[in-house]
Enzyme design. Structure first.
Site, short mmCIF file in Angstrom:
data_model
loop_
_atom_site.label_atom_id
_atom_site.label_comp_id
_atom_site.label_asym_id
_atom_site.label_seq_id
_atom_site.Cartn_x
_atom_site.Cartn_y
_atom_site.Cartn_z
CE1 TYR A 1 -35.58 24.91 8.23
CE2 TYR A 1 -37.59 23.59 7.98
CZ TYR A 1 -36.39 24.07 7.47
OH TYR A 1 -35.99 23.69 6.22
CG PHE B 1 -24.11 -2.41 1.48
CD1 PHE B 1 -24.97 -1.34 1.45
CD2 PHE B 1 -24.62 -3.67 1.79
CE1 PHE B 1 -26.32 -1.51 1.75
CE2 PHE B 1 -25.97 -3.84 2.08
CZ PHE B 1 -26.82 -2.77 2.07
CB THR B 2 -26.84 -2.84 -2.48
OG1 THR B 2 -27.34 -2.48 -1.18
CG2 THR B 2 -26.77 -4.35 -2.59
CG ASP C 1 -21.23 1.41 6.02
OD1 ASP C 1 -21.79 0.98 4.99
OD2 ASP C 1 -21.84 1.57 7.09
CE LYS D 1 -28.94 -1.14 8.03
NZ LYS D 1 -29.47 -0.06 7.17
NE ARG E 1 -28.84 -8.63 0.30
CZ ARG E 1 -28.95 -7.30 0.23
NH1 ARG E 1 -28.40 -6.56 1.18
NH2 ARG E 1 -29.60 -6.71 -0.76
CG PHE F 1 -31.63 -5.99 -4.04
CD1 PHE F 1 -30.61 -5.25 -4.61
CD2 PHE F 1 -32.08 -5.63 -2.77
CE1 PHE F 1 -30.02 -4.18 -3.92
CE2 PHE F 1 -31.50 -4.57 -2.08
CZ PHE F 1 -30.47 -3.84 -2.66
C1 LIG Z 1 -23.61 -1.68 5.67
C2 LIG Z 1 -24.72 -0.80 5.22
C3 LIG Z 1 -26.04 -1.25 5.20
O1 LIG Z 1 -26.31 -2.51 5.61
C4 LIG Z 1 -27.07 -0.37 4.75
C5 LIG Z 1 -28.42 -0.79 4.63
N1 LIG Z 1 -28.70 -2.05 4.83
C6 LIG Z 1 -29.86 -2.66 4.72
C7 LIG Z 1 -31.10 -1.93 4.38
C8 LIG Z 1 -29.89 -4.11 4.95
O2 LIG Z 1 -30.96 -4.71 4.90
O3 LIG Z 1 -28.78 -4.68 5.19
C9 LIG Z 1 -26.70 0.94 4.35
C10 LIG Z 1 -27.73 1.95 3.85
O4 LIG Z 1 -28.41 2.44 4.97
P1 LIG Z 1 -29.97 2.88 4.88
O5 LIG Z 1 -30.73 1.61 4.59
O6 LIG Z 1 -30.09 3.87 3.73
O7 LIG Z 1 -30.28 3.48 6.22
C11 LIG Z 1 -25.39 1.33 4.40
N2 LIG Z 1 -24.41 0.48 4.83
#
Ligand SMILES: CC1=C(O)/C(=C\N=C(/C)C(=O)O)C(COP(=O)(O)O)=CN1
Length: 456
Positions: free
Chosen positions: A71, A123-124, A214, A257, A381, A448
């Site tokens: 843990y 970014f969203t 970011d 990513k 988008r 979205f």
């Molecule tokens: C630049 C950027 C992103 O592209 C992002 C998430 N992007 C998604 C899910 C996408 O489809 O682009 C996020 C959020 O990360 P998360 O999906 O919560 O692991 C933050 N910054």
């Protein structure tokens, strides 16, 4: 030798279902013409997102067997901390389950009611967490980024005049940090140059305003600097990544990513006080500060993914595959965002469907039509993703009305890219016949993801 031929071979395959047009008509109408609401089993080539969809390496899968599921104080946490320090250089690490969790923490800690947070395009999730913390996002990206056909090599750059005007207008005390994204997602995966980042650093340092990075696609941005920015051709991607991070005070990371994992993220900062507050807050929302909502095995895979993400051959093949698809579509005269970006090819839905106003949701419509043609799933988008203006309640009408063909890392072959290109060409050839959509269900946050539509 194809410069982007992959430096790996396939050891395991995951069969995917080949659907018929009839199957797809049924699936997309049940999904309310929203590709997020499709079952993955009804999708042939899944280009919805590069988030969490990459293939892990054999070393990462082996790392999953090394999960120390204690843990507190898991060995994997310390391996991840070492990887973040070695490859990114940040001092303190707070693991989180994914990127938006890190955005939630840093926004809660650094933003007060009425603050302004400048950034290179919204970014969203980033903007939403800034707003939920009482802040207002202010776009300071260069104008060229809002023009899909402009070939500026670094469309992720900050317009320094816009930034300085904002600082003067609101005062540094109302500016908790400047939010800098590398490989700007909503602009089409467009990189920021090191020269511009250094200029941003100099300007913000004058007013003692920190930069929060970011870094979700930092390795891809570094690759573009290596290829396009004078003076970096002989530098390694890994060295350029460090140079980028060293110009910032902290970072939020979606490891789903570039870092090649299916779940994971973190907040990394250099400021001890911000760290202590984040380390305290993470246990409220994510889990103990040495796992932050992740299993030990996930942190091990993330540490290994970080190391793999900056390997030259990997990033060259990754970007090369995206470039391959982009060049093919450009060659066929299909309007896409130029230059081709980091993680996908962005179709210009406004240009492809000029007979649809943004109130008929062109990008949403085009993504649905693309799925119908051959089962390729893309992401809207455009105006749906842009959401509503918090003051007026009106739609935010973005200049960029795009459909993102997002390429997962190490998953699809060149033959798949050819199928995608041919399907886009088929839909493009029949574009005049495409009619728009009406939104019939609109959730309050990040609409979205779950909105539903019907044919107009
Ligand atoms: C630049 C950027 C992103 O592209 C992002 C998430 N992007 C998604 C899910 C996408 O489809 O682009 C996020 C959020 O990360 P998360 O999906 O919560 O692991 C933050 N910054």
């Amino acid at each position: 030798r194809r410069s982007w031929a992959e430096p790996y071979k396939i050891k395991m395959v995951e069969p995917v279902k080949m659907t018929t047009r009839k199957d797809r008509e049924k699936a997309i109408s049940e999904a309310g013409y929203n590709t997020f609401l499709l079952r993955s089993g009804d999708v042939y080539i899944d280009l919805l997102t590069d988030s969490g969809t990459s293939a892990m390496s054999d070393r990462q899968w082996a790392g999953m067997m090394l999960g120390d599921e204690a843990y507190a104080g898991s060995r994997n946490y310390y391996n991840l901390e070492d990887a973040v320090r070695q490859f990114y250089g940040y001092k303190y690490l707070v693991p989180t389950h994914q990127g938006r969790a890190a955005e939630h923490l840093i926004s809660k800690i650094m933003i007060s009611d009425g603050d302004v947070i400048p950034g290179n395009m919204y970014f969203t999730t980033t903007r939403l967490h800034q707003e939920l913390a009482g802040g207002t996002f202010a776009d300071v990206i260069i104008d060229e980024a809002h023009d899909p056909e402009n070939e500026h090599p670094f469309k992720g750059n900050v317009d320094l005049q816009k930034l300085e005007d904002l600082i003067k207008k609101h005062g540094p005390d109302r500016m908790p940090y400047v939010s800098i994204a590398t490989a700007v997602n909503m602009a089409g995966g467009q990189p920021i140059s090191l020269e511009n980042l250094q200029q941003v650093r100099e300007l913000t340092a004058e007013y003692d305003i920190p930069i929060i990075h970011d870094m979700t696609r930092v390795a891809e941005n570094a690759y573009f600097i290596k290829k396009k920015e004078p003076g970096y051709a002989d530098k390694s991607v890994a060295a350029i990544v460090r140079q980028i991070c060293d110009l910032t005070d902290g970072a939020t990371m979606s490891a789903k990513k570039d870092a090649l994992v299916n779940i994971g993220g973190f907040l990394a900062v250099n400021d001890r006080e911000v760290f202590e507050e984040a380390r305290n807050l993470v246990v409220v929302y994510e889990g103990l500060h040495t796992y932050g909502g992740l299993a030990g095995r996930d942190m091990e895979a993330m540490a290994l993914g970080i190391e793999e993400s900056v390997q030259e051959d990997h990033i060259r093949a990754r970007i090369g595959q995206v470039q391959y698809l982009g060049d093919k579509l450009i060659g066929w005269g299909i309007p896409v965002v130029r230059p081709i970006g980091s993680h996908g090819v962005f179709l210009d839905a406004r240009k492809i469907l000029p007979h649809l106003s943004q109130d008929q949701f062109p990008a949403q419509t085009l993504a649905a039509e693309l799925y119908l043609d051959a089962g390729v799933r893309a992401m809207e988008r455009g105006v749906v993703s842009a959401g509503r203006n918090t003051e007026t309640g009106e739609h935010n009408y973005p200049d960029l009305e795009l459909v993102r063909l997002t390429i997962p890392r190490r998953v699809y072959t060149q033959a798949h890219m050819d199928v995608v290109a041919e399907s886009v060409a088929e839909v493009f050839a029949n574009r005049e016949k495409i009619s728009g959509l009406n939104m019939i269900y609109e959730p309050k946050y990040l609409r979205f993801f779950q909105a539903r539509f019907e044919r107009a």
